[in-house]
Design a protein around this motif. Sequence first.
Motif, PDB file in Angstrom:
ATOM      1  N   PHE A 166      36.500  39.601   9.527  1.00 19.43           N
ATOM      2  CA  PHE A 166      36.606  39.407  10.972  1.00 19.43           C
ATOM      3  C   PHE A 166      37.904  38.671  11.319  1.00 19.43           C
ATOM      4  CE2 PHE A 166      36.000  37.052  14.927  1.00 19.43           C
ATOM      5  CZ  PHE A 166      35.974  38.140  15.782  1.00 19.43           C
ATOM      6  N   TYR A 179      43.408  45.006  18.061  1.00 23.89           N
ATOM      7  CA  TYR A 179      42.333  44.119  18.515  1.00 23.89           C
ATOM      8  C   TYR A 179      42.909  43.044  19.440  1.00 23.89           C
ATOM      9  CZ  TYR A 179      37.851  41.718  18.507  1.00 23.89           C
ATOM     10  OH  TYR A 179      36.667  41.151  18.900  1.00 23.89           O
ATOM     11  N   THR A 238      31.513  36.497  22.300  1.00 23.17           N
ATOM     12  CA  THR A 238      30.292  36.664  21.503  1.00 23.17           C
ATOM     13  C   THR A 238      29.130  37.063  22.415  1.00 23.17           C
ATOM     14  OG1 THR A 238      31.116  34.933  20.044  1.00 23.17           O
ATOM     15  CG2 THR A 238      28.797  35.513  19.815  1.00 23.17           C
ATOM     16  N   ASN A 264      27.769  40.671  22.564  1.00 19.83           N
ATOM     17  CA  ASN A 264      26.850  41.286  21.598  1.00 19.83           C
ATOM     18  C   ASN A 264      25.455  41.495  22.197  1.00 19.83           C
ATOM     19  OD1 ASN A 264      28.163  39.787  18.543  1.00 19.83           O
ATOM     20  ND2 ASN A 264      28.508  41.811  19.377  1.00 19.83           N
ATOM     21  N   TYR A 305      38.326  49.071  18.103  1.00 20.95           N
ATOM     22  CA  TYR A 305      37.222  49.104  17.128  1.00 20.95           C
ATOM     23  C   TYR A 305      37.387  50.236  16.109  1.00 20.95           C
ATOM     24  CZ  TYR A 305      35.220  45.639  20.204  1.00 20.95           C
ATOM     25  OH  TYR A 305      35.019  44.496  20.937  1.00 20.95           O
ATOM     26  N   PHE A 334      34.594  45.979   7.624  1.00 25.03           N
ATOM     27  CA  PHE A 334      33.735  44.930   8.192  1.00 25.03           C
ATOM     28  C   PHE A 334      32.327  45.484   8.447  1.00 25.03           C
ATOM     29  CE2 PHE A 334      32.407  43.000  12.387  1.00 25.03           C
ATOM     30  CZ  PHE A 334      32.213  41.696  11.972  1.00 25.03           C
ATOM     31  N   MET A 371      28.907  50.253  17.521  1.00 28.76           N
ATOM     32  CA  MET A 371      29.315  50.556  16.147  1.00 28.76           C
ATOM     33  C   MET A 371      28.115  51.110  15.398  1.00 28.76           C
ATOM     34  SD  MET A 371      32.267  48.040  14.822  1.00 28.76           S
ATOM     35  CE  MET A 371      31.202  46.878  13.997  1.00 28.76           C
ATOM     36  N   GLU A 429      26.088  47.375  15.952  1.00 29.21           N
ATOM     37  CA  GLU A 429      26.576  46.378  16.913  1.00 29.21           C
ATOM     38  C   GLU A 429      26.788  46.976  18.291  1.00 29.21           C
ATOM     39  OE1 GLU A 429      30.657  44.767  16.539  1.00 29.21           O
ATOM     40  OE2 GLU A 429      29.826  42.757  16.819  1.00 29.21           O
TER      41      GLU A 429
HETATM   42  C1  AVJ Z   1      32.945  38.624  17.608  1.00 29.38           C
HETATM   43  C2  AVJ Z   1      31.309  39.886  18.768  1.00 29.38           C
HETATM   44  C3  AVJ Z   1      33.343  39.332  19.847  1.00 29.38           C
HETATM   45  O1  AVJ Z   1      32.451  42.430  19.665  1.00 29.38           O
HETATM   46  O2  AVJ Z   1      34.605  42.449  19.496  1.00 29.38           O
HETATM   47  C4  AVJ Z   1      34.984  42.947  16.225  1.00 29.38           C
HETATM   48  C5  AVJ Z   1      32.923  41.510  16.787  1.00 29.38           C
HETATM   49  N1  AVJ Z   1      33.070  43.857  15.958  1.00 29.38           N
HETATM   50  N2  AVJ Z   1      35.165  44.187  15.782  1.00 29.38           N
HETATM   51  C6  AVJ Z   1      33.501  42.040  19.148  1.00 29.38           C
HETATM   52  C7  AVJ Z   1      33.649  42.738  16.333  1.00 29.38           C
HETATM   53  C8  AVJ Z   1      34.011  44.737  15.604  1.00 29.38           C
HETATM   54  C9  AVJ Z   1      33.448  40.948  18.073  1.00 29.38           C
HETATM   55  N3  AVJ Z   1      32.759  39.724  18.546  1.00 29.38           N
END
Ligand code: AVJ
Length: 330
Positions: free
Chosen positions: A50, A59, A166, A169, A209, A219, A255, A283
């Motif tokens: 991450f 990102y 966060t 999520n 993503y 990941f 995801m 996710e």
């Molecule tokens: C940590 C939940 C904010 O949702 O962007 C990053 C996790 N998953 N790439 C997000 C995540 C895939 C991230 N968070």
Amino acid sequence: MRRAQTLAKAHLDLGEVEDEFASSVIEGLSNAQKSLPCRYFYDARGSALFEDITRLPEYYPTRTETQILMDYADDMVGSVGDGGLLVEFGSGSSLKTEILLDHLGSSVAYVPIDVSETALADAKARLMRRYPSLDVRPIVADFSHALTFPADLAAREKTGFFPGSTIGNLAPQEAASLLTVFGRALGRSSRLIIGVDLKKDPRRLIDAYNDQAGITAAFNLNLLRRINRELGANFDEQGFRHRAIYDPAKGRIEMHLVSRHDQQVSVCGRTFHFSAGESIHTENSYKYALEQFREVARASGWRPARVWTDTREQFSVHELIWPKAGRGCA
Ligand code: AVJ
């Protein structure tokens, strides 16, 4: 979010964590749409992956939020008075926190809350070097559970901090419930500074993503590796591929791990069948319009106040205020 490594504790924690891990994995894989909870991404390797994600060119959230915090930290925490408390939910390495700490007075205390005792210990050691007069008071806890502060901190004015989007999520209703938990924990007249990723051109969302270097894929797949290691399962990592899509109606990135062919996997003595093309939903990452998030905050009992964004409105940081007294019937 590494696991506690103290010997006596490790024994206890392992039992509990793995129980909960095992039961949620089995439950998720038993659903018609198979799913796995995203909170389990963050073992040692997952946390490192991450961190790599946050540095990817595609990102944008981490670097955009960091810039917003740097540009407006003084506005955000300038009014935190002497004796104020900065409380961070899921603090991890407390890196972004330093941006706020740089703008806080010396009589402020910092309460990082995280499930990882080692992450808290590392962060505390670093912060005590960088901010010698800062009172750092870690709490080992899952931030989604109700929380009480040590007696000597309970009466102090509190500012909550929940960066990183966060909150994305969770589905909006669950997000509102979590915000209510935070409000009740922080108490009367508290504030919350919360990072929220914004709706934007779906292409940009999808790219964030589906990075070229394949780090997000690693990941996502790491979850299977963790299940193999900790639950003695026999997932073939090569048998699944990463997929991230944007659902504009739901306003979320999803995801998935997609089975490349027909296969069976055994987890904790149970056999799960995957047909070719069948997915495990791993996710959700909800994206908000500014006003839409303010509405979620209102539904949770917070009053939305100021909002800070970058000039391209890619990411937002919201200030929410918890009311002075109980609302409605007293
Ligand atoms: C940590 C939940 C904010 O949702 O962007 C990053 C996790 N998953 N790439 C997000 C995540 C895939 C991230 N968070």
